[in-house]
Design a protein around this motif. Structure first.
Motif, PDB file in Angstrom:
ATOM      1  N   VAL A  68     -17.899 -24.763 -14.517  1.00  0.00           N
ATOM      2  CA  VAL A  68     -16.839 -25.604 -13.932  1.00  0.00           C
ATOM      3  C   VAL A  68     -15.734 -25.816 -14.964  1.00  0.00           C
ATOM      4  N   ALA A  69     -16.105 -26.022 -16.223  1.00  0.00           N
ATOM      5  CA  ALA A  69     -15.104 -26.260 -17.275  1.00  0.00           C
ATOM      6  C   ALA A  69     -14.136 -25.093 -17.413  1.00  0.00           C
ATOM      7  N   ALA A  70     -14.564 -23.888 -17.012  1.00  0.00           N
ATOM      8  CA  ALA A  70     -13.696 -22.719 -17.120  1.00  0.00           C
ATOM      9  C   ALA A  70     -12.467 -22.837 -16.216  1.00  0.00           C
ATOM     10  N   TRP A  71     -12.565 -23.501 -15.091  1.00  0.00           N
ATOM     11  CA  TRP A  71     -11.415 -23.633 -14.180  1.00  0.00           C
ATOM     12  C   TRP A  71     -10.988 -25.070 -13.939  1.00  0.00           C
ATOM     13  N   CYS A  72     -11.726 -26.038 -14.439  1.00  0.00           N
ATOM     14  CA  CYS A  72     -11.449 -27.442 -14.154  1.00  0.00           C
ATOM     15  C   CYS A  72     -10.229 -27.934 -14.931  1.00  0.00           C
ATOM     16  N   LYS A  73      -9.256 -28.470 -14.203  1.00  0.00           N
ATOM     17  CA  LYS A  73      -8.067 -29.060 -14.818  1.00  0.00           C
ATOM     18  C   LYS A  73      -7.450 -30.049 -13.846  1.00  0.00           C
TER      19      LYS A  73
ATOM     20  N   CYS B 186     -16.067 -31.407 -11.446  1.00  0.00           N
ATOM     21  CA  CYS B 186     -14.822 -31.405 -12.219  1.00  0.00           C
ATOM     22  C   CYS B 186     -14.201 -32.808 -12.241  1.00  0.00           C
ATOM     23  N   ASP B 187     -14.227 -33.496 -11.094  1.00  0.00           N
ATOM     24  CA  ASP B 187     -13.695 -34.864 -11.023  1.00  0.00           C
ATOM     25  C   ASP B 187     -14.430 -35.767 -12.006  1.00  0.00           C
ATOM     26  N   ARG B 188     -15.743 -35.644 -12.062  1.00  0.00           N
ATOM     27  CA  ARG B 188     -16.526 -36.459 -13.005  1.00  0.00           C
ATOM     28  C   ARG B 188     -16.194 -36.091 -14.450  1.00  0.00           C
ATOM     29  N   MET B 189     -15.922 -34.817 -14.687  1.00  0.00           N
ATOM     30  CA  MET B 189     -15.578 -34.387 -16.047  1.00  0.00           C
ATOM     31  C   MET B 189     -14.223 -34.952 -16.466  1.00  0.00           C
ATOM     32  N   LEU B 190     -13.255 -34.966 -15.559  1.00  0.00           N
ATOM     33  CA  LEU B 190     -11.912 -35.431 -15.902  1.00  0.00           C
ATOM     34  C   LEU B 190     -11.784 -36.955 -15.876  1.00  0.00           C
ATOM     35  N   ASN B 191     -12.432 -37.596 -14.927  1.00  0.00           N
ATOM     36  CA  ASN B 191     -12.230 -39.033 -14.714  1.00  0.00           C
ATOM     37  C   ASN B 191     -13.391 -39.904 -15.173  1.00  0.00           C
ATOM     38  N   GLY B 192     -14.416 -39.313 -15.716  1.00  0.00           N
ATOM     39  CA  GLY B 192     -15.553 -40.100 -16.187  1.00  0.00           C
ATOM     40  C   GLY B 192     -16.565 -40.331 -15.075  1.00  0.00           C
ATOM     41  N   MET B 193     -17.626 -40.998 -15.451  1.00  0.00           N
ATOM     42  CA  MET B 193     -18.764 -41.173 -14.548  1.00  0.00           C
ATOM     43  C   MET B 193     -18.711 -42.497 -13.782  1.00  0.00           C
TER      44      MET B 193
ATOM     45  N   GLU C 272     -27.358 -35.047 -15.670  1.00  0.00           N
ATOM     46  CA  GLU C 272     -28.237 -35.655 -14.664  1.00  0.00           C
ATOM     47  C   GLU C 272     -27.535 -35.721 -13.315  1.00  0.00           C
ATOM     48  N   TYR C 273     -26.234 -36.069 -13.336  1.00  0.00           N
ATOM     49  CA  TYR C 273     -25.454 -36.107 -12.095  1.00  0.00           C
ATOM     50  C   TYR C 273     -25.419 -34.726 -11.444  1.00  0.00           C
ATOM     51  N   VAL C 274     -25.214 -33.691 -12.254  1.00  0.00           N
ATOM     52  CA  VAL C 274     -25.128 -32.326 -11.713  1.00  0.00           C
ATOM     53  C   VAL C 274     -26.466 -31.925 -11.093  1.00  0.00           C
ATOM     54  N   VAL C 275     -27.568 -32.281 -11.759  1.00  0.00           N
ATOM     55  CA  VAL C 275     -28.885 -31.979 -11.184  1.00  0.00           C
ATOM     56  C   VAL C 275     -29.011 -32.641  -9.817  1.00  0.00           C
TER      57      VAL C 275
ATOM     58  N   MET D  37      -7.168 -38.950 -12.185  1.00  0.00           N
ATOM     59  CA  MET D  37      -6.467 -37.664 -12.130  1.00  0.00           C
ATOM     60  C   MET D  37      -6.954 -36.868 -10.928  1.00  0.00           C
ATOM     61  N   GLU D  38      -6.027 -36.231 -10.273  1.00  0.00           N
ATOM     62  CA  GLU D  38      -6.392 -35.347  -9.170  1.00  0.00           C
ATOM     63  C   GLU D  38      -6.934 -34.056  -9.762  1.00  0.00           C
ATOM     64  N   VAL D  39      -7.903 -33.484  -9.094  1.00  0.00           N
ATOM     65  CA  VAL D  39      -8.562 -32.279  -9.583  1.00  0.00           C
ATOM     66  C   VAL D  39      -7.956 -31.069  -8.887  1.00  0.00           C
ATOM     67  N   ALA D  40      -7.613 -30.060  -9.688  1.00  0.00           N
ATOM     68  CA  ALA D  40      -7.093 -28.810  -9.121  1.00  0.00           C
ATOM     69  C   ALA D  40      -8.259 -27.984  -8.599  1.00  0.00           C
ATOM     70  N   LYS D  41      -8.077 -27.401  -7.430  1.00  0.00           N
ATOM     71  CA  LYS D  41      -9.108 -26.527  -6.862  1.00  0.00           C
ATOM     72  C   LYS D  41      -9.043 -25.187  -7.573  1.00  0.00           C
ATOM     73  N   PRO D  42     -10.172 -24.508  -7.662  1.00  0.00           N
ATOM     74  CA  PRO D  42     -10.124 -23.191  -8.305  1.00  0.00           C
ATOM     75  C   PRO D  42      -9.331 -22.213  -7.437  1.00  0.00           C
TER      76      PRO D  42
END
Length: 175
Positions: free
Chosen positions: A168-173, A127-134, A143-146, A88-93
């Motif tokens: 990030v979850a607040a605007w990630c879609k 956001c890309d990692r949240m939507l598309n997995g690791m 750990e990735y975010v750190v 999935m493509e990630v929308a920019k905030p």
């Protein structure tokens, strides 16, 4: 003074001669000498058995690799996708979302917001990692975010990484 002493003279060393003495034919092998017997080759039965064993080993390795790949590859979901690879493509905030995100990052650690464009790019990567997995990563999302955000002007821990993930979850879609 003593008269100079003379060194005793030694007879000349014999010269080594290779091959037969001059005027004689070349020497052959000694009488009764035979060449060594040829090395035994695998019999046909041994060859067939070794070949069959090799086929079983290779087949077993292929089956193990296929099972590992099937168990670790992400399943394809029926969710809509805008890319040919299935990601999935990630929308920019938006402008206000980006400003709020950077301001909240500054509250977590001022070093996270030194470069606003970089902070947004890194947020999009999270956001890309949240939507598309690791992507079979050995790291969890915190750990990735750190790893993604630490270094340079900031060093964060996993608790701070969880706060960033919530931001990030607040605007990630998906775009």
């Amino acid at each position: 003074m003593h008269p100079p002493q003379q060194q005793p003279q030694r007879p000349p060393a014999p010269t080594l001669q290779y091959g037969p003495p001059p005027g004689q034919p070349p020497m052959g092998p000694p009488p009764g000498w035979r060449p060594p017997p040829p090395k035994e080759r695998l019999s046909t039965l041994n060859f067939v058995l070794v070949s069959i064993g090799a086929v079983f080993v290779v087949t077993g390795l292929i089956i193990v690799l296929i099972r590992q790949t099937a168990s670790t590859s992400p399943s394809i979901s029926a969710s809509p996708s805008n890319t040919p690879s299935g990601r999935m493509e990630v929308a920019k905030p938006t402008g206000p979302q980006g400003r709020a995100y950077v301001a909240a990052l500054k509250e977590i650690d001022p070093g996270l917001a030194v470069n606003k464009d970089r902070a947004i790019r890194r947020g999009i990567a999270i956001c890309d990692r949240m939507l598309n997995g690791m992507d079979n990563s050995k790291y969890s999302l915190p750990e990735y975010v750190v790893l993604e955000l630490s270094g340079g002007h900031a060093t964060i821990n996993e608790e701070q990484a969880r706060q960033v993930i919530q931001l990030v979850a607040a605007w990630c879609k998906a775009a």
